[in-house]
Each structure stands twice: as C-alpha cells, then as structure tokens.
Design a protein around this motif. Structure first.
Motif, PDB file in Angstrom:
ATOM      1  N   ALA A  35       0.826  -1.205   0.000  1.00 17.28           N
ATOM      2  CA  ALA A  35       0.000   0.000   0.000  1.00 17.28           C
ATOM      3  C   ALA A  35       0.861   1.256   0.000  1.00 17.28           C
ATOM      4  N   ARG A  36       1.951   1.234   0.760  1.00 16.04           N
ATOM      5  CA  ARG A  36       2.829   2.406   0.817  1.00 16.04           C
ATOM      6  C   ARG A  36       3.564   2.610  -0.509  1.00 16.04           C
ATOM      7  N   LEU A  37       3.993   1.511  -1.139  1.00 14.07           N
ATOM      8  CA  LEU A  37       4.681   1.615  -2.418  1.00 14.07           C
ATOM      9  C   LEU A  37       3.737   2.185  -3.475  1.00 14.07           C
ATOM     10  N   VAL A  38       2.511   1.697  -3.498  1.00 12.71           N
ATOM     11  CA  VAL A  38       1.524   2.161  -4.478  1.00 12.71           C
ATOM     12  C   VAL A  38       1.190   3.641  -4.246  1.00 12.71           C
ATOM     13  N   ALA A  39       1.072   4.029  -2.977  1.00 12.26           N
ATOM     14  CA  ALA A  39       0.783   5.436  -2.667  1.00 12.26           C
ATOM     15  C   ALA A  39       1.922   6.334  -3.136  1.00 12.26           C
ATOM     16  N   ASP A  40       3.157   5.884  -2.936  1.00  7.23           N
ATOM     17  CA  ASP A  40       4.314   6.678  -3.370  1.00  7.23           C
ATOM     18  C   ASP A  40       4.396   6.737  -4.895  1.00  7.23           C
ATOM     19  N   LEU A  41       4.079   5.633  -5.559  1.00  8.81           N
ATOM     20  CA  LEU A  41       4.145   5.599  -7.017  1.00  8.81           C
ATOM     21  C   LEU A  41       3.115   6.536  -7.650  1.00  8.81           C
ATOM     22  N   GLY A  42       1.910   6.572  -7.068  1.00 15.60           N
ATOM     23  CA  GLY A  42       0.871   7.435  -7.621  1.00 15.60           C
ATOM     24  C   GLY A  42       0.617   7.120  -9.087  1.00 15.60           C
TER      25      GLY A  42
END
Length: 251
Positions: free
Chosen positions: A154-161
C-alpha cells in the motif's frame, strides 16, 4: 515444451511472452541484470488479472517465452510450471499491477548506477536531457528492507501514484508502462540519467543543472512527454540486435 506452451495460450499471450522474454534478454545485453534477483512482469492480455514473471533461478539471458511463469495476484501459479517465483519480486510487481490498470509492464532492476543514485538524499538531478523525461514523472519510495512484507504494498503504491518512473531508495529502479517496449525505454532513460549523473559528479567540476523553468515546462506536460518517448520506435531494433547476438528468446 515450446510447442506445448504456445498451443495452450492465446496468440496475444504468446506475443506478450515473446516480448517479455526479449526484454529480459535485452536487460542482460545492456548489463543491467543482477544474476537472478530482479524482475520484469507483464500483464497477460484478457479478462483475468494474470501476469507473467521470470522463473526464479534462470539467468536473464536464458529466459524464453515458454519458460515464463504465469501467476495471479495472490502469487499462485495458474499454469503448470517447473519453476517457482521470487516472493520479493511478487510483492513489488503484484502491488503495481493491482493498483494501476495502465501498468501492463513493470520493470524493477538493481543497476549499480541506479542504486548509487538511490542512496543520494538529493535523488536524481536535472543534469541531462535524459533526466528530464524521468523527472517529468518520477517518484520515490523509502527502503523498508527486503520486499517480503505485504503491508509495504500500500505504501509503495501510494508513493508511485500515477508516475511511470520510481527510485526505490537504497534499492534500485522501477518503471511501469502500457507496453513492454515503453517500460524498457523508460528504464533506459532512467538508467542513463543515473549513469550521467554519477560521471558528472565524479568529474569534480561545478555542475550546470538544467534551469527550473525548462524542467517545470516538461513536468507540466508529463503525460504527453512520457507517452511519446518512442518505445515502439526503438523496440524493433532491439529485437533485431537480439536475433543477431542472443537468439532463441521466442522459443
């Protein structure tokens, strides 16, 4: 084996397999591989959310269309294979594929230049024309250890945007795109940017950064710039070079 796999899949999936196997071999050709420890994945065309990833333990220069492993978003093999997959690779790639329908191909590499720049607090600098393409759609993700924790997704996806280029701090590089050809070109641009930056910094000279107004102009047109990067133009030439130097990826 080749004929049996090709006979079991659609024409569209076989083409995706051929292109993905070629992408693995192209990464090896450019010297970007890290033994067997990085990954490139591609969405299988069709309604099922399945994707292809490398057989764990096979060198990139050995990957073929028929050896790729087809799995679902839970990491389960959905087609018989003698090979397993790398769980860390699954964590990163499944997160992006699940969150981004446009991310048909996801590349994650551990290049020396990419890792070196990922350790810099300033990150990628606007030092070259190549860097502007990456900076127009670039994100960062903090290092959390070997990517085995599902909570990190979830954190990786949020950072990737919605970006197409990512620097995984203290770890490596990631690109994603609608096509395998575009994902490869994005990685080429990002890796070149990192190499140029390191060489420029090593010169000891005072560095001239590209003016902020030029960078801002490209960032304001990020989607147009990254989508017109020309992956489809360069890809056929890469395939021809592979046919000359390391044929057999389409088996």
């Amino acid at each position: 084996m080749t004929n049996s796999i090709q006979a079991q899949v659609t024409k569209e999936e076989w083409q995706a397999r051929v292109d993905l196997a070629a992408c693995y071999r192209a990464v090896a050709m450019y010297g970007w591989d890290d033994l067997v420890f990085t990954h490139i994945s591609a969405r299988v065309p069709g309604p099922e959310h399945h994707f292809l990833i490398n057989p764990y333990g096979m060198m990139f220069e050995e990957v073929t269309a028929s050896s790729l492993v087809k799995i679902d978003l839970q990491g389960n093999k959905v087609m018989e294979s003698d090979y397993d997959i790398n769980p860390a690779g699954f964590t990163i790639h499944s997160a992006v594929h699940e969150a981004r329908d446009d991310a048909k191909c996801v590349m994650h590499l551990h290049t020396l230049a990419g890792i070196a720049v990922s350790t810099s607090k300033r990150g990628l600098l606007p030092l070259s024309q190549q860097s502007l393409f990456a900076l127009s759609s670039l994100s960062y993700h903090d290092y959390e250890g070997v990517a085995l924790n599902p909570d990190e997704k979830a954190r990786l996806v949020a950072d990737l945007g919605e970006t197409h280029f990512m620097i995984l701090k203290n770890h490596g590089l990631l690109t994603c795109a609608e096509t395998i050809a575009d994902a490869f070109l994005y990685m080429y641009l990002l890796e070149c940017s990192c190499q140029i930056q390191l060489k420029a910094q090593a010169s000891g000279e005072s560095l001239q950064q590209i003016p902020k107004d030029i960078l801002a102009g490209i960032q304001a047109q990020a989607k147009q710039v990254t989508r017109s990067a020309g992956g489809a133009l360069a890809w056929p030439g890469i395939l021809r070079k592979l046919q000359r130097t390391n044929p057999g990826y389409d088996q």
